[in-house]
Design a protein around this motif. Structure first.
Motif, PDB file in Angstrom:
ATOM      1  N   TRP A  28     -15.430 -21.307  -8.014  1.00 11.17           N
ATOM      2  CA  TRP A  28     -17.292 -21.862  -7.805  1.00 11.17           C
ATOM      3  C   TRP A  28     -17.881 -21.979  -6.204  1.00 11.17           C
ATOM      4  CZ3 TRP A  28     -18.447 -19.408 -11.803  1.00 11.17           C
ATOM      5  CH2 TRP A  28     -18.028 -19.383 -12.704  1.00 11.17           C
ATOM      6  N   LEU A  29     -16.916 -22.206  -5.504  1.00  8.29           N
ATOM      7  CA  LEU A  29     -16.883 -22.224  -3.865  1.00  8.29           C
ATOM      8  C   LEU A  29     -17.433 -20.649  -3.134  1.00  8.29           C
ATOM      9  CD1 LEU A  29     -15.012 -25.354  -3.545  1.00  8.29           C
ATOM     10  CD2 LEU A  29     -17.147 -25.191  -3.146  1.00  8.29           C
ATOM     11  N   ALA A  30     -17.159 -19.658  -4.074  1.00  9.37           N
ATOM     12  CA  ALA A  30     -17.326 -18.727  -3.137  1.00  9.37           C
ATOM     13  C   ALA A  30     -19.097 -18.432  -2.416  1.00  9.37           C
ATOM     14  CB  ALA A  30     -17.304 -17.565  -4.323  1.00  9.37           C
ATOM     15  N   ALA A  31     -18.647 -18.640  -1.726  1.00  9.85           N
ATOM     16  CA  ALA A  31     -20.636 -18.485  -0.520  1.00  9.85           C
ATOM     17  C   ALA A  31     -21.909 -17.416  -1.031  1.00  9.85           C
ATOM     18  CB  ALA A  31     -19.883 -17.718   0.355  1.00  9.85           C
ATOM     19  N   ASP A  32     -21.302 -16.812  -2.171  1.00  9.63           N
ATOM     20  CA  ASP A  32     -22.762 -16.068  -2.322  1.00  9.63           C
ATOM     21  C   ASP A  32     -22.855 -17.448  -3.432  1.00  9.63           C
ATOM     22  OD1 ASP A  32     -20.699 -15.700  -3.672  1.00  9.63           O
ATOM     23  OD2 ASP A  32     -21.212 -13.972  -4.735  1.00  9.63           O
ATOM     24  N   LEU A  33     -21.789 -17.528  -4.288  1.00 10.45           N
ATOM     25  CA  LEU A  33     -22.304 -18.766  -5.625  1.00 10.45           C
ATOM     26  C   LEU A  33     -22.875 -20.335  -5.366  1.00 10.45           C
ATOM     27  CD1 LEU A  33     -19.041 -17.545  -7.677  1.00 10.45           C
ATOM     28  CD2 LEU A  33     -21.221 -16.341  -8.309  1.00 10.45           C
ATOM     29  N   MET A  34     -22.316 -20.105  -3.956  1.00 15.63           N
ATOM     30  CA  MET A  34     -22.351 -21.745  -3.526  1.00 15.63           C
ATOM     31  C   MET A  34     -23.939 -21.675  -2.708  1.00 15.63           C
ATOM     32  SD  MET A  34     -20.828 -24.309  -4.453  1.00 15.63           S
ATOM     33  CE  MET A  34     -22.053 -25.288  -3.082  1.00 15.63           C
ATOM     34  N   LEU A  35     -24.627 -20.386  -2.743  1.00 12.34           N
ATOM     35  CA  LEU A  35     -25.939 -19.966  -1.812  1.00 12.34           C
ATOM     36  C   LEU A  35     -26.631 -20.181  -3.163  1.00 12.34           C
ATOM     37  CD1 LEU A  35     -27.679 -20.247   0.216  1.00 12.34           C
ATOM     38  CD2 LEU A  35     -28.054 -17.401  -0.120  1.00 12.34           C
ATOM     39  N   SER A  36     -26.991 -18.966  -4.361  1.00 15.07           N
ATOM     40  CA  SER A  36     -27.431 -19.512  -5.303  1.00 15.07           C
ATOM     41  C   SER A  36     -27.426 -20.796  -5.872  1.00 15.07           C
ATOM     42  CB  SER A  36     -26.346 -18.711  -6.232  1.00 15.07           C
ATOM     43  OG  SER A  36     -26.701 -16.816  -6.071  1.00 15.07           O
ATOM     44  N   LEU A  57     -30.810 -23.278  -6.534  1.00 18.13           N
ATOM     45  CA  LEU A  57     -30.837 -24.452  -7.777  1.00 18.13           C
ATOM     46  C   LEU A  57     -31.546 -25.289  -7.545  1.00 18.13           C
ATOM     47  CD1 LEU A  57     -31.962 -23.278 -10.601  1.00 18.13           C
ATOM     48  CD2 LEU A  57     -29.625 -23.598 -11.206  1.00 18.13           C
ATOM     49  N   ALA A  58     -30.379 -25.974  -6.998  1.00 17.42           N
ATOM     50  CA  ALA A  58     -30.735 -27.094  -7.025  1.00 17.42           C
ATOM     51  C   ALA A  58     -31.944 -27.783  -5.908  1.00 17.42           C
ATOM     52  CB  ALA A  58     -29.278 -28.371  -5.857  1.00 17.42           C
ATOM     53  N   TRP A  59     -32.037 -27.131  -4.776  1.00 20.15           N
ATOM     54  CA  TRP A  59     -33.968 -26.917  -4.822  1.00 20.15           C
ATOM     55  C   TRP A  59     -34.949 -26.751  -5.306  1.00 20.15           C
ATOM     56  CZ3 TRP A  59     -34.603 -29.635  -0.264  1.00 20.15           C
ATOM     57  CH2 TRP A  59     -33.492 -29.848   0.817  1.00 20.15           C
ATOM     58  N   GLN A  60     -34.769 -25.449  -6.374  1.00 19.49           N
ATOM     59  CA  GLN A  60     -35.502 -25.499  -7.123  1.00 19.49           C
ATOM     60  C   GLN A  60     -36.033 -26.724  -8.409  1.00 19.49           C
ATOM     61  OE1 GLN A  60     -34.745 -21.834  -9.539  1.00 19.49           O
ATOM     62  NE2 GLN A  60     -36.793 -21.713 -10.360  1.00 19.49           N
ATOM     63  N   ALA A  61     -34.424 -27.320  -8.700  1.00 18.15           N
ATOM     64  CA  ALA A  61     -34.918 -28.725 -10.243  1.00 18.15           C
ATOM     65  C   ALA A  61     -34.904 -29.249  -9.117  1.00 18.15           C
ATOM     66  CB  ALA A  61     -33.341 -27.958 -10.549  1.00 18.15           C
ATOM     67  N   GLY A  62     -35.266 -29.742  -8.158  1.00 16.77           N
ATOM     68  CA  GLY A  62     -35.307 -31.195  -7.416  1.00 16.77           C
ATOM     69  C   GLY A  62     -36.979 -31.240  -7.038  1.00 16.77           C
ATOM     70  N   GLU A  63     -37.227 -29.963  -6.798  1.00 17.91           N
ATOM     71  CA  GLU A  63     -39.244 -30.160  -6.937  1.00 17.91           C
ATOM     72  C   GLU A  63     -39.849 -29.610  -8.488  1.00 17.91           C
ATOM     73  OE1 GLU A  63     -38.920 -27.580  -2.744  1.00 17.91           O
ATOM     74  OE2 GLU A  63     -39.853 -26.864  -4.681  1.00 17.91           O
ATOM     75  N   GLY A  64     -39.052 -29.673  -9.480  1.00 15.41           N
ATOM     76  CA  GLY A  64     -39.367 -29.300 -10.540  1.00 15.41           C
ATOM     77  C   GLY A  64     -40.557 -28.580 -10.962  1.00 15.41           C
ATOM     78  N   TRP A  89     -27.203 -15.995 -12.934  1.00 18.07           N
ATOM     79  CA  TRP A  89     -26.558 -15.039 -11.205  1.00 18.07           C
ATOM     80  C   TRP A  89     -26.177 -16.221 -10.508  1.00 18.07           C
ATOM     81  CZ3 TRP A  89     -29.763 -19.013  -8.367  1.00 18.07           C
ATOM     82  CH2 TRP A  89     -31.222 -19.452  -9.036  1.00 18.07           C
ATOM     83  N   LEU A  90     -25.737 -17.247 -11.316  1.00 21.57           N
ATOM     84  CA  LEU A  90     -24.865 -18.237 -10.766  1.00 21.57           C
ATOM     85  C   LEU A  90     -23.090 -17.793 -11.263  1.00 21.57           C
ATOM     86  CD1 LEU A  90     -26.581 -21.663 -11.567  1.00 21.57           C
ATOM     87  CD2 LEU A  90     -25.948 -20.433  -9.238  1.00 21.57           C
ATOM     88  N   GLY A  91     -23.394 -16.708 -11.888  1.00 22.53           N
ATOM     89  CA  GLY A  91     -21.794 -15.985 -11.943  1.00 22.53           C
ATOM     90  C   GLY A  91     -20.939 -16.177 -13.277  1.00 22.53           C
ATOM     91  N   MET A  92     -21.698 -16.834 -14.272  1.00 22.79           N
ATOM     92  CA  MET A  92     -20.845 -17.531 -15.588  1.00 22.79           C
ATOM     93  C   MET A  92     -21.996 -17.243 -16.245  1.00 22.79           C
ATOM     94  SD  MET A  92     -19.998 -21.636 -16.733  1.00 22.79           S
ATOM     95  CE  MET A  92     -18.767 -21.721 -17.243  1.00 22.79           C
ATOM     96  N   PRO A  93     -21.843 -15.300 -17.090  1.00 23.84           N
ATOM     97  CA  PRO A  93     -23.246 -15.574 -18.346  1.00 23.84           C
ATOM     98  C   PRO A  93     -22.580 -15.516 -19.648  1.00 23.84           C
ATOM     99  CG  PRO A  93     -22.043 -13.523 -17.047  1.00 23.84           C
ATOM    100  CD  PRO A  93     -21.547 -14.748 -16.224  1.00 23.84           C
ATOM    101  N   LEU A  94     -23.147 -16.235 -20.160  1.00 27.48           N
ATOM    102  CA  LEU A  94     -22.737 -17.136 -21.476  1.00 27.48           C
ATOM    103  C   LEU A  94     -22.390 -16.202 -22.401  1.00 27.48           C
ATOM    104  CD1 LEU A  94     -25.625 -19.609 -22.191  1.00 27.48           C
ATOM    105  CD2 LEU A  94     -23.511 -20.235 -21.109  1.00 27.48           C
ATOM    106  N   TYR A  95     -21.545 -16.630 -22.965  1.00 24.91           N
ATOM    107  CA  TYR A  95     -20.499 -15.334 -23.501  1.00 24.91           C
ATOM    108  C   TYR A  95     -20.178 -14.035 -23.386  1.00 24.91           C
ATOM    109  CZ  TYR A  95     -21.978 -18.324 -27.670  1.00 24.91           C
ATOM    110  OH  TYR A  95     -22.586 -19.631 -27.871  1.00 24.91           O
ATOM    111  N   ASP A  96     -19.688 -13.998 -22.001  1.00 28.10           N
ATOM    112  CA  ASP A  96     -19.496 -12.414 -21.398  1.00 28.10           C
ATOM    113  C   ASP A  96     -18.406 -13.002 -19.878  1.00 28.10           C
ATOM    114  OD1 ASP A  96     -19.044  -9.690 -21.781  1.00 28.10           O
ATOM    115  OD2 ASP A  96     -20.725  -9.939 -20.976  1.00 28.10           O
ATOM    116  N   ALA A  97     -17.782 -13.982 -20.343  1.00 31.74           N
ATOM    117  CA  ALA A  97     -16.755 -14.256 -19.773  1.00 31.74           C
ATOM    118  C   ALA A  97     -14.906 -12.938 -19.811  1.00 31.74           C
ATOM    119  CB  ALA A  97     -15.692 -15.129 -19.668  1.00 31.74           C
ATOM    120  N   PRO A  98     -14.970 -12.085 -18.498  1.00 29.56           N
ATOM    121  CA  PRO A  98     -13.955 -11.515 -18.057  1.00 29.56           C
ATOM    122  C   PRO A  98     -12.622 -12.033 -18.877  1.00 29.56           C
ATOM    123  CG  PRO A  98     -14.324 -12.379 -16.056  1.00 29.56           C
ATOM    124  CD  PRO A  98     -15.130 -13.399 -17.464  1.00 29.56           C
TER     125      PRO A  98
END
Length: 496
Positions: free
Chosen positions: A419-427, A431-438, A398-407
């Motif tokens: 990677w600076l597209a708005a939807d990807l940055m929001l995701s 994730l940064a908040w989720q990780a920061g909160e452990g 969901w961050l736009g980089m599926p492993l082994y499945d790049a086009p």
């Protein structure tokens, strides 16, 4: 938008606009953090201090000799638990490949095809898990980066036909053994592999003058030859002659997959003489004598030695390890090393990491992390034991980089704009908040117990970050449980 995301978005303006910095070498203590950031997927606690003590040159040489770095028992145990990771290309096909239906029917039903595909999905899943375990636990970080670099360069999407059976074995058999070796050997291994032959459709190509090709409409498939000359070797900007593309397609006609017929046929590769014509061919101005499969070997060696190939590969390495804006003098000097060393990848990397450009302060902390680097850096810097990695693979989806499945033929682009597209940055910020909160599931899968937030200042020390005044104020002003999330979502946390 929540206030916490507004804070991060205001900080992230620095990702899009940065003032030019004059050339100036990094101080030794900053150089250690820079080297760790560029030669690994991110520092683990204590790593930057270790490199400062040993010296950057010694660290580079350590990473260029991965065979001397013992891998931890925990990694061996994690990999041993993945049953498909120890299976070669032939075993994977026999176990998970399409089966001929029983009875009088000649073709499987859609239900049978779907069931087979679902059974085989474990291959992609376990290959992704193995990749993440290596990235997180292996001390051979440069080797892991180079495996990622070369897979992207010689991309085979898991969604392309039977390639879904072989994404893991393709990396293990064709890429990993040569990731720090000679480019010519890597090119030969990749071009021989069934995953690539399926991906670029060469497995069914036949010369119009061969026994199998005569009388058939358009039996020759040229897509593999074209990608070999552009994406894989000489680059998209090279002036390719259509006659050379056609000659290379004829040279590679008969490179296919199947049961072995001769000693040279292994790991699913087979040379089918019935699809090849026995004629001399002219390629890149050189006459290649009729010699069956050896014609392809000679042609690939010729491609690997082209000056355009040297420039293309060296420019991509510079973009991967240093900067998107490739300095032409560095590209030229590395290309000379490539050609003089006959494509020795270690020699090129050693020259890159010892160059004045690599030590230039303006490049430190200025590259934007793609999702894989971002996720890996966060988990590695936390120092927390990882219980599972399947959730991290899902995060990358969901961050736009599926492993082994790049086009495409060259995988994901090494560009911050992607990677600076708005939807990807929001995701990513979420994730940064989720990780920061452990709260990443990889630390406590299936548990709903309260978790401890990460320590923002400990993360900054581990990553070797020098925070701007704006980021420092934002971190200091955040609630205790949110400080690490602000740091990870800041420009310093997103760049390396």
């Amino acid at each position: 938008m929540p206030v916490r995301l507004l804070v991060l978005c205001s900080l992230l303006c620095g990702l899009c606009f940065s003032a030019p910095v004059r050339a100036q070498s990094l101080a030794p203590e900053a150089m250690a953090a820079h080297a760790v950031n560029r030669l690994s997927f991110g520092a683990v606690p204590g790593e930057v201090d270790r490199v400062r003590a040993m010296g950057v040159a010694a660290y580079v040489e350590e990473q260029l000799a991965p065979e001397k770095l013992p891998e931890p028992q925990a990694l061996a145990e994690r990999l041993a638990a993945l049953k498909t990771v120890s299976m070669d290309t032939v075993q994977l096909f026999r176990t998970y490949g399409p089966k001929a239906p029983g009875g009088p029917r000649k073709n499987p039903t859609m239900d049978e095809i779907t069931a087979a595909r679902e059974k085989a999905s474990i291959i992609h899943t376990e290959a992704s898990e193995a990749k993440l375990w290596r990235i997180l636990l292996s001390p051979r970080q440069l080797e892991e980066l180079m495996c990622e670099f070369w897979y992207n360069h010689f991309n085979v999407p898991a969604s392309k036909g039977l390639a879904h059976l072989w994404v893991g074995s393709y990396e293990r058999e064709a890429i990993r053994p040569h990731a720090l070796g000679r480019f010519e050997d890597l090119l030969l291994a990749v071009t021989h592999h069934p995953a690539m032959l399926i991906n670029l459709e060469n497995w069914q190509s036949a010369s119009p003058d061969s026994p199998q090709g005569k009388g058939k409409p358009r039996p020759l498939v040229e897509v593999h030859a074209r990608e070999l000359m552009t994406a894989h070797t000489m680059g998209a900007d090279a002036k390719i002659k259509i006659q050379d593309v056609n000659s290379l397609a004829l040279i590679l006609a008969g490179w296919s997959i199947g049961a072995p017929r001769t000693p040279q046929d292994k790991l699913g590769f087979v040379f089918d003489e019935q699809r090849h014509d026995i004629k001399d061919k002219v390629f890149l101005g050189k006459t290649i004598k009729a010699s069956g499969v050896n014609e392809g070997v000679e042609a690939l060696r010729l491609l690997a030695a082209q000056p355009e190939t040297a420039r293309n590969i060296c420019a991509k390495l510079i973009r991967f390890f240093l900067t998107e804006d490739v300095p032409k003098p560095l590209e030229e000097s590395l290309s000379k090393v490539f050609l003089d060393s006959k494509g020795d990848i270690k020699a090129v990397l050693r020259a890159l990491f010892s160059s004045p450009e690599f030590a230039d302060r303006k490049y430190a902390g200025a590259k934007f992390k793609n999702p894989l680097r971002f996720v890996a850096a966060v988990v590695r810097a936390s120092g927390r034991p990882v219980q599972e990695v399947r959730s991290l693979a899902e995060n990358l989806d969901w961050l736009g980089m599926p492993l082994y499945d790049a086009p495409g033929s060259s995988g994901f682009k090494d560009s911050r704009d992607v990677w600076l597209a708005a939807d990807l940055m929001l995701s990513r910020l979420n994730l940064a908040w989720q990780a920061g909160e452990g709260r990443l599931p990889c630390w406590s899968p299936g548990s709903f117990r309260p978790v401890e937030a990460l320590d923002a200042m400990a993360l900054a020390r581990t990553m070797g970050l020098t925070l701007s005044q704006a980021t420092s104020h934002a971190v200091e002003g955040a609630a205790p449980g949110l400080k690490a999330g602000v740091l990870l979502g800041s420009p310093e946390g997103q760049q390396f």
